[in-house]
Design a protein around this motif. Structure first.
Motif: not given
Length: 855
Positions: A64-68, A72-75
């Motif tokens: 779950r943390l890796a998906d988050r 966020d990296h897209a921003r």
């Protein structure tokens, strides 16, 4: 710096997972960036970090943390694209913003922790973990924030659910009858303030609970019997029958705190109740309130909650006003009960205040008023009235000069109510305060009239001062010292700064003196004079002279030297030496030890202090013709000194080395060899062993390696053995006192046992021979059945004996009628253990064993 994936997992991913899957706001931490990175460094590091995310996604706990993180990296992709092209400005701006967001998140978490901890400043680990997760901070970060806010994190203490004594209820009723707030008050009274009940029961500065219980029993046993003693007996029985009195006291405190919690007070009110009314230590109060809160209960709202809050804060009068302002419809249920309690307490307090106003005795008024304020702390007019209720004054103040200070004693105030403190005033200024009927002014003004007064004070109310007689402090000269010489006496001192001069008298006659000393030559040696050194102060009516420092001084003539002395070891006391010398006509003879020969010629007279500073005084005991001294171990130069007053005359000296003789000297013979043993003397490296004109040096190492000293001497020759410690002093061998042992000679006497005659009439033949004729006082032939030979003349059956037997001799005895095996053996009178016995210097030597044992 190379990317460390293990460290990144430990310091970033794991804390973020514990924080509920919220990534760190600070991009420096999220992407492992720092200010000194170049654009290429940023691109490479971000790539490695994202690869770490992808690998972590394969683990369930980080999915779950890796998906988050990837979402966020897209921003931030445009920022890192600009960095890849060499433009780091967008990244620096983003880093600054992320740092602000991270700080804001920590601030919000700290605020939530502080709100949850409240006035108690305590949190349970579960609640801290919940706040940490919901705030997006890691568990370790939350612990750090709690520590910075002085919040204690820990599980609530386990509190007792039931009373450890079945009759606790009756004891509680008895306490109410006695008017005591809790059990500790019964044991310790007002001394139980700061009591601790967690981690063991203890009252600071007071006796253990068992001793306090015994003291309470003695106190109540001495009281007149009545309802109060019946109640006291009930409480004592409860404490005695409880498995642990301290545990019962703790349960009593917890029960009362739980009862107060049912009123739904705020934490401040509970803490105040625990520390003031239950006398708890502040630390234990916090922990107990925290634990009681954890058992259940919360803060309600509405009129009842407000009334509880006011009551908990001690604002009873305000609570009564609040109740009066409420509509009748609001005063229902718990609010109505609280309003009734408040009105009752206020009415009782008003009656007590009115009684205090009408009382003639200030103590009675003070007791009534304190009772009223205990019920209603905000009772109007009560505090102002209390300030006017001064205690009875102190009496009979006496002052006296004590050295450089002033001591005061007085009769205490007879007031029996409250704590009375005494303010000591000097010329109207407070010097000190105490609760004892005595005090001391350490630094009073000098040569000034002083008026001391003692004012009894109860809280802020003060009594009339008790005034002492006026006195003036005039210190005597300090550090007064006298010295004597041949026909002269000198003195010195340190004069107080306020003194105008000094006055010296000898037996009442004035002696000329300077400001810091004098030298009096008008004296006779051997005569004792009394000198008085007084300070002179300026006074209103002329000079004021102090009583002075008085000393008796005897000048002495120049002492004569002891030109020579002898030194001999005392055989009865190891380490002690007897000194003999010609006693001088006057003065006392002392001995001083120096490391080198004295630098002063014989007959030199100097100050005693100078001589003693150069050497070491030797302890001595007077004897009939000198002294017994103990110079100690090692080498030294002993100097005889004649002392008279402060003068010392140097006499003769002697090089001395402490050679302590050996102790416990023993010597034994084994045939023609003599074995010598002794206790090796302390601080000695070598001894000399002498015997019959022969001598040999023995070192401590050789003595220990060989287990003693041995030498050969014919058995018939007597031996005189002497052992003495030795040492080389300036190339000459010096010998200490000797330890002596006399070993007499022994004449060897042999005997043999044979059997003669026919079988029906056999005899035992004992043939005794020696190298020269000798007379044996007694010879015994002993039989002992069995396999063990006899060891003494009494160890078996006596077959025969002969007295005054001339050797050589042949003796015959019938063969004994004894079952085999058995032993036959001869003994001379007084024989020792072993194959040879001794009797009057004769050694009896056994034949071979096969001759003695019959099988």
């Amino acid at each position: 710096m190379a990317f460390d994936e293990r460290r990144y997992t430990r310091e970033v991913l794991e804390p973020a997972r514990e924080a509920g899957g919220l990534p760190p706001e600070d991009l420096r931490i999220r992407y492992q960036l720092h200010e000194s990175m170049t654009a290429a460094d940023v691109t490479g590091t971000v790539k490695q970090v994202r690869q770490c995310w992808r690998r972590a996604r394969g683990m369930l706990k980080y999915k779950r943390l890796a998906d988050r993180l990837e979402a966020d990296h897209a921003r931030f992709a445009p920022i890192f694209s600009a960095a890849a092209e060499g433009d780091l400005r967008p990244l620096r701006d983003a880093l600054g913003e992320s740092e602000h967001r991270a700080a804001r998140r920590l601030s919000e978490a700290a605020t939530r922790l502080a709100d949850a901890a409240g006035p108690l400043r305590m949190l349970s680990p579960a609640l801290l973990a919940t706040i940490a997760r919901s705030s997006g901070v890691g568990h370790e970060e939350a612990l750090r924030l709690a520590a910075e806010s002085s919040i204690e994190v820990g599980d609530p203490d386990t509190l007792p659910e039931a009373a450890p004594y079945a009759g606790y209820g009756r004891a509680r009723e008895a306490l109410d009858t006695l008017g005591l707030a809790h059990l500790a008050r019964f044991l310790y009274g007002d001394r139980c303030a700061g009591m601790r009940v967690l981690d063991g029961f203890a009252v600071p500065g007071a006796a253990p609970v068992e001793d306090a219980l015994e003291e309470a029993e003695r106190y109540w046993a001495a009281r007149t019997r009545g309802p109060w003693t019946v109640g006291a007996d009930t409480v004592i029985a409860a404490l005695r029958n409880s498995p642990d009195p301290g545990t019962l006291v703790r349960y009593d405190i917890v029960a009362r705190l739980r009862e107060r919690l049912r009123e739904h007070p705020y934490d401040d009110s509970l803490l105040r109740h625990a520390t003031t009314e239950l006398d708890l230590d502040s630390g234990d109060a916090r922990r107990l309130v925290f634990a009681v809160r954890a058992e259940g209960g919360g803060v309600a709202t509405g009129p009842a909650a407000r009334l509880r809050e006011l009551v908990g804060a001690g604002e009873i009068h305000a609570a009564a006003d609040f109740a009066e302002a409420l509509d009748a419809a609001a005063l229902t249920g718990e609010a109505a009960e609280l309003a009734t309690e408040v009105r009752a307490r206020l009415a009782t307090a008003i009656r007590l205040r009115d009684r205090a106003r009408a009382a003639l005795d200030p103590d009675d008024a003070w007791i009534a008023l304190r009772d009223a304020l205990r019920r209603v702390p905000d009772l109007p007019g009560a505090s102002e009235l209390l300030l006017r209720l001064a205690p009875h004054p102190a009496r009979a103040v006496r002052v006296s000069v004590q050295g450089d200070g002033v001591g005061l004693v007085w009769q205490p105030s007879p007031s029996r109510a409250g704590r009375v403190v005494y303010d000591v005033l000097r010329n109207g200024t407070v010097v000190t305060s105490t609760d004892r009927p005595s005090a001391r002014d350490e630094r009073p003004p000098v040569n000034v009239p002083l008026v001391y007064a003692v004012v009894a004070r109860r809280e802020e109310a003060v009594a009339m001062p008790a005034v002492a007689a006026t006195l003036i402090v005039r210190p005597e000269p300090a550090e007064v010292a006298f010295g004597t010489g041949d026909g002269v006496v000198s003195g010195s001192w340190r004069l107080p700064a306020e003194a105008a001069g000094v006055r010296v008298t000898r037996d009442g006659l004035p002696v000329p003196a300077g400001e810091s000393g004098f030298r009096d030559r008008d004296v006779v040696n051997g005569t004792t004079y009394t000198y008085v050194v007084s300070a002179v102060y300026p006074g209103q009516d002329g000079e004021a002279v102090t009583p002075g420092v008085r000393r008796a001084v005897t000048p002495q003539g120049r002492p004569r030297p002891v030109t020579g002395f002898t030194l001999r070891a005392d055989p009865s006391a190891p380490g002690t030496f007897l000194v003999r010398y010609e006693e001088p006509p006057e003065g006392a003879v002392e001995f001083v030890a120096l490391d080198v020969p004295p630098p002063w010629p014989v007959g030199t007279t100097l100050a005693l202090a100078e001589l003693r500073a150069a050497g070491r005084a030797i302890p001595s005991i007077p004897t009939r013709d000198g002294q017994a001294i103990r110079p100690g171990a090692g080498r030294s130069v002993l100097v005889a000194v004649t002392v008279a007053g402060e003068l010392a005359t140097v006499g003769g000296h002697l090089d001395h080395i402490s050679l302590v003789p050996p102790t416990e000297l023993t010597a034994t013979r084994r045939g023609g060899t003599v074995f010598v043993g002794f206790e090796w003397p302390q601080d000695v490296t070598e001894v000399e062993v002498m015997w019959n004109g022969h001598g040999v040096p023995v070192t401590s190492a050789a003595y220990r390696a060989r287990g003693g000293v041995r030498f050969d001497v014919p058995e018939s020759e007597p031996v005189v053995i002497e052992v003495m410690a030795t040492s080389l002093v300036r190339g000459t061998r010096v010998r200490g006192p000797a330890a002596r042992f006399d070993l007499p000679g022994r004449i060897p006497v042999h005997y043999d046992v044979t059997y003669r005659g026919p079988a029906w009439k056999r005899s035992v033949v004992v043939e005794v021979t020696a190298d020269r004729p000798v007379l044996l006082r007694r010879l015994s032939l002993v039989l002992k059945p069995g396999h063990v030979q006899p060891t003494t003349a009494d160890d078996g059956v006596l077959l025969d004996h002969w007295t005054d037997l001339a050797v050589p001799a042949r003796l015959t005895v019938p063969v004994p009628r004894q079952a085999r095996p058995y032993w036959l053996r001869c003994f001379a009178e007084g024989a020792e253990d072993g194959p040879a016995g001794r009797a009057g210097g004769v050694a009896l030597i056994d034949p071979p064993v096969r001759r003695l044992k019959v099988e």
